[in-house]
Design a protein around this motif. Sequence first.
Motif, PDB file in Angstrom:
ATOM      1  N   CYS A  27       0.842  -1.197   0.000  1.00 27.13           N
ATOM      2  CA  CYS A  27       0.000   0.000   0.000  1.00 27.13           C
ATOM      3  C   CYS A  27       0.872   1.239   0.000  1.00 27.13           C
ATOM      4  CB  CYS A  27      -0.907   0.016   1.232  1.00 27.13           C
ATOM      5  SG  CYS A  27      -2.084  -1.349   1.287  1.00 27.13           S
ATOM      6  N   LEU A  36      -8.732  -0.430   5.325  1.00 24.12           N
ATOM      7  CA  LEU A  36      -9.337  -1.091   4.166  1.00 24.12           C
ATOM      8  C   LEU A  36      -8.940  -2.566   4.073  1.00 24.12           C
ATOM      9  CD1 LEU A  36     -11.022  -0.941   1.572  1.00 24.12           C
ATOM     10  CD2 LEU A  36      -8.966  -0.128   0.373  1.00 24.12           C
ATOM     11  N   TYR A  37      -7.693  -2.821   3.699  1.00 24.32           N
ATOM     12  CA  TYR A  37      -7.288  -4.204   3.451  1.00 24.32           C
ATOM     13  C   TYR A  37      -7.311  -5.044   4.724  1.00 24.32           C
ATOM     14  CZ  TYR A  37      -5.885  -2.769  -1.216  1.00 24.32           C
ATOM     15  OH  TYR A  37      -5.901  -2.300  -2.505  1.00 24.32           O
ATOM     16  N   HIS A  79     -15.267 -13.550  -3.309  1.00 19.38           N
ATOM     17  CA  HIS A  79     -15.163 -12.110  -3.048  1.00 19.38           C
ATOM     18  C   HIS A  79     -16.550 -11.453  -3.146  1.00 19.38           C
ATOM     19  CE1 HIS A  79     -10.884 -12.053  -2.716  1.00 19.38           C
ATOM     20  NE2 HIS A  79     -10.634 -12.305  -3.987  1.00 19.38           N
ATOM     21  N   ASN A 114     -17.002   0.785   2.236  1.00 18.42           N
ATOM     22  CA  ASN A 114     -15.823   0.884   1.386  1.00 18.42           C
ATOM     23  C   ASN A 114     -15.133  -0.468   1.234  1.00 18.42           C
ATOM     24  OD1 ASN A 114     -14.396   2.912  -0.131  1.00 18.42           O
ATOM     25  ND2 ASN A 114     -12.665   2.594   1.248  1.00 18.42           N
ATOM     26  N   ALA A 115     -15.060  -1.234   2.323  1.00 17.64           N
ATOM     27  CA  ALA A 115     -14.462  -2.566   2.251  1.00 17.64           C
ATOM     28  C   ALA A 115     -15.284  -3.479   1.349  1.00 17.64           C
ATOM     29  CB  ALA A 115     -14.339  -3.167   3.646  1.00 17.64           C
ATOM     30  N   ASP A 117     -17.022  -2.494  -1.140  1.00 16.28           N
ATOM     31  CA  ASP A 117     -16.755  -2.044  -2.511  1.00 16.28           C
ATOM     32  C   ASP A 117     -15.439  -2.616  -3.034  1.00 16.28           C
ATOM     33  OD1 ASP A 117     -19.087  -0.590  -2.426  1.00 16.28           O
ATOM     34  OD2 ASP A 117     -18.114   1.345  -2.085  1.00 16.28           O
ATOM     35  N   LEU A 118     -14.434  -2.696  -2.154  1.00 10.40           N
ATOM     36  CA  LEU A 118     -13.173  -3.314  -2.573  1.00 10.40           C
ATOM     37  C   LEU A 118     -13.388  -4.780  -2.931  1.00 10.40           C
ATOM     38  CD1 LEU A 118     -10.116  -3.394  -2.996  1.00 10.40           C
ATOM     39  CD2 LEU A 118      -9.862  -3.864  -0.545  1.00 10.40           C
ATOM     40  N   SER A 121     -14.686  -5.000  -6.307  1.00 11.94           N
ATOM     41  CA  SER A 121     -13.683  -4.761  -7.351  1.00 11.94           C
ATOM     42  C   SER A 121     -12.827  -6.000  -7.582  1.00 11.94           C
ATOM     43  CB  SER A 121     -12.798  -3.562  -6.989  1.00 11.94           C
ATOM     44  OG  SER A 121     -11.806  -3.907  -6.035  1.00 11.94           O
ATOM     45  N   LEU A 122     -12.635  -6.795  -6.521  1.00  9.47           N
ATOM     46  CA  LEU A 122     -11.855  -8.022  -6.657  1.00  9.47           C
ATOM     47  C   LEU A 122     -12.590  -9.095  -7.449  1.00  9.47           C
ATOM     48  CD1 LEU A 122     -10.384  -8.249  -3.030  1.00  9.47           C
ATOM     49  CD2 LEU A 122      -9.138  -7.675  -5.131  1.00  9.47           C
TER      50      LEU A 122
END
Length: 334
Positions: A27, A36-37, A79, A114-115, A117-118, A121-122
Amino acid sequence: MASFKRYLKSNHHRIDDHLSTYFEVPCEHADMHEYLYGPLAVYSSNSGKRHRPLICQLACQAVGGDPALAQRSAAAVEHFHTAALIHDDIEDGALTRRGEPAMHIVQGEGIAINAGDLALSLVTGSVVDDELLDPALKIRILKELVDMTTRTIEGQALDIGWARDGRFDLTVDDYLTMAKHKTAHYSGAVPLAIGAIIGGADEETIAILREFGMATGLAFQIQDDLINLTGSDKSKDFRIDITEGKRTLMALHALTHSPQARRLLEILEKRTSDPALLEEAVQIMRDAGSLDYASSYAGKLVEDAKVELERALDPSKAKDLLLSMADFFISRQG
């Protein structure tokens, strides 16, 4: 017959190890991991049984393909499952997930959204970055994942819309439409279809595996709903479906078949966590034959689906495991 339960126990750690690699990324700022991660990795590690990615690889193997080729596509489905749960808990106002506080309770809604949403995206990133698949195959897999996402969102729209508007003027068919869209596509139909596509199956076989997954995925959801009402009272989520006023198959069946339907509706609308009222609601459903109805419905789905799969696939350990999966889905007690 091979045991799907043993297969899950022996292989879910393999999926865990692979999924963890998506969160172990460099990061630009340390706080990206903090906010986030890291939270997403912790949430993903409270994993359940990982049946979705495992059946994707099993389907690939069952049609004669190399299951390793389906690993990243299988991860994409998981995911999506992670994202769906995070967002679903926020939309439902749920407090717990798998016996632990929901992510938005621990991290706050903003971090949780937000997590999620990540994780979404994965879903596409896992396939786009797959060096083992050719571009045309990637596009087909991505189309499956986009369609799966859309169907799930449609089902969720029904679920949260009915809850927002206090709708209980619903039928069993309404429930089945919602559950097929919200759960069955991504819990069964699409993982199996993707695995079969990567394994090089013909279109008829892909369609049969998709329908097998749809039927067993729906049975999986019905059994989940039954477990919530009749499983262990040691579970922190025990009977939370009544507290949240869920429109389950059992509730809707009882509301149209029980002489105590008005009383059941009162309890569902209270959103109560009082154990005595929860027990009363379950007893109304039991007396109406609604629990037996749901169990029989799920069992019929599975038996019919197994007949088609038996016909479509050549004998193999992977085929035996898929057939065992169908039985496992409706025999789970927790």
